[in-house]
Design a protein around this motif. Structure first.
Motif, PDB file in Angstrom:
ATOM      1  N   TYR A   8       0.940  -1.301   0.178  1.00 60.05           N
ATOM      2  CA  TYR A   8       0.412   0.082   0.056  1.00 60.05           C
ATOM      3  C   TYR A   8       0.624   0.984  -0.004  1.00 60.05           C
ATOM      4  O   TYR A   8       1.404   1.126   0.488  1.00 60.05           O
ATOM      5  CB  TYR A   8      -0.966  -0.266   1.108  1.00 60.05           C
ATOM      6  CG  TYR A   8      -2.442  -1.500   1.474  1.00 60.05           C
ATOM      7  CD1 TYR A   8      -3.445  -0.871   0.762  1.00 60.05           C
ATOM      8  CD2 TYR A   8      -1.143  -1.847   2.233  1.00 60.05           C
ATOM      9  CE1 TYR A   8      -4.030  -2.239   0.256  1.00 60.05           C
ATOM     10  CE2 TYR A   8      -2.702  -2.891   2.267  1.00 60.05           C
ATOM     11  CZ  TYR A   8      -3.536  -3.207   1.364  1.00 60.05           C
ATOM     12  OH  TYR A   8      -4.226  -4.496   1.513  1.00 60.05           O
ATOM     13  N   ASP A  11      -0.096   6.999   1.778  1.00 57.11           N
ATOM     14  CA  ASP A  11      -1.358   8.153   2.077  1.00 57.11           C
ATOM     15  C   ASP A  11      -1.819   7.574   2.215  1.00 57.11           C
ATOM     16  O   ASP A  11      -2.798   7.241   3.184  1.00 57.11           O
ATOM     17  CB  ASP A  11      -1.084   8.971   0.841  1.00 57.11           C
ATOM     18  CG  ASP A  11      -1.130   8.236  -0.327  1.00 57.11           C
ATOM     19  OD1 ASP A  11      -0.963   7.268  -0.700  1.00 57.11           O
ATOM     20  OD2 ASP A  11      -1.990   8.869  -1.248  1.00 57.11           O
ATOM     21  N   LYS A  12      -2.058   6.129   1.566  1.00 61.33           N
ATOM     22  CA  LYS A  12      -3.269   4.957   1.731  1.00 61.33           C
ATOM     23  C   LYS A  12      -2.654   5.142   3.989  1.00 61.33           C
ATOM     24  O   LYS A  12      -3.844   4.648   4.552  1.00 61.33           O
ATOM     25  CB  LYS A  12      -3.296   4.132   1.305  1.00 61.33           C
ATOM     26  CG  LYS A  12      -3.532   4.500  -0.003  1.00 61.33           C
ATOM     27  CD  LYS A  12      -5.063   4.670  -0.050  1.00 61.33           C
ATOM     28  CE  LYS A  12      -4.902   4.908  -1.475  1.00 61.33           C
ATOM     29  NZ  LYS A  12      -6.907   5.416  -1.983  1.00 61.33           N
ATOM     30  N   LEU A  35      -7.567  -0.880   5.410  1.00 61.29           N
ATOM     31  CA  LEU A  35      -7.244  -0.771   3.650  1.00 61.29           C
ATOM     32  C   LEU A  35      -7.684  -1.226   2.706  1.00 61.29           C
ATOM     33  O   LEU A  35      -7.771  -1.075   1.633  1.00 61.29           O
ATOM     34  CB  LEU A  35      -5.696  -0.952   4.225  1.00 61.29           C
ATOM     35  CG  LEU A  35      -4.497   0.132   4.915  1.00 61.29           C
ATOM     36  CD1 LEU A  35      -3.306  -0.944   4.959  1.00 61.29           C
ATOM     37  CD2 LEU A  35      -4.488   1.132   3.600  1.00 61.29           C
ATOM     38  N   GLN A  38     -10.861   0.296   1.625  1.00 58.58           N
ATOM     39  CA  GLN A  38     -10.394   1.316   0.837  1.00 58.58           C
ATOM     40  C   GLN A  38     -10.165   0.756  -0.533  1.00 58.58           C
ATOM     41  O   GLN A  38     -10.747   1.211  -1.696  1.00 58.58           O
ATOM     42  CB  GLN A  38      -8.781   2.311   1.516  1.00 58.58           C
ATOM     43  CG  GLN A  38      -9.036   3.057   2.818  1.00 58.58           C
ATOM     44  CD  GLN A  38      -8.146   3.511   3.440  1.00 58.58           C
ATOM     45  OE1 GLN A  38      -6.938   3.205   3.035  1.00 58.58           O
ATOM     46  NE2 GLN A  38      -8.432   4.034   4.349  1.00 58.58           N
ATOM     47  N   ASN A  39      -9.584  -0.075  -1.085  1.00 57.33           N
ATOM     48  CA  ASN A  39      -9.666  -0.507  -2.274  1.00 57.33           C
ATOM     49  C   ASN A  39     -10.329  -1.366  -3.424  1.00 57.33           C
ATOM     50  O   ASN A  39     -10.651  -1.172  -4.268  1.00 57.33           O
ATOM     51  CB  ASN A  39      -8.240  -1.415  -2.014  1.00 57.33           C
ATOM     52  CG  ASN A  39      -6.936  -1.330  -2.196  1.00 57.33           C
ATOM     53  OD1 ASN A  39      -6.653   0.566  -1.779  1.00 57.33           O
ATOM     54  ND2 ASN A  39      -6.039  -2.019  -1.811  1.00 57.33           N
TER      55      ASN A  39
END
Length: 70
Positions: A8, A11-12, A35, A38-39
């Motif tokens: 990742y 920033d993520k 995470l 978010q993807n």
């Protein structure tokens, strides 16, 4: 946790850490879940199958004899 930087962007990860702190979770599994979520984008969602039959709405009139509000 450091191995997350292999997969990742910085920033993520920073955004996921902020979200985890805001949610009061601190385990690495929670961070991985944030995470991962978010993807997932709306584009990765699938469309319903147009050739798949759906069931008719259930007849719940028999439950009226139980009383109460449905």
């Amino acid at each position: 946790m450091l191995m997350l930087y292999e997969k990742y962007a910085v920033d993520k990860i920073e955004a996921a850490v902020k979200e985890a702190l805001k949610s009061n979770v601190g385990c690495s599994n929670a961070l991985k879940q944030i995470l991962h979520s978010q993807n997932i984008s709306m584009e990765s969602q699938f469309d319903p199958l147009s050739n798949w039959e759906t069931l008719p709405p259930a007849d719940i009139s028999a439950y009226e004899q139980l009383g109460g509000i449905l």
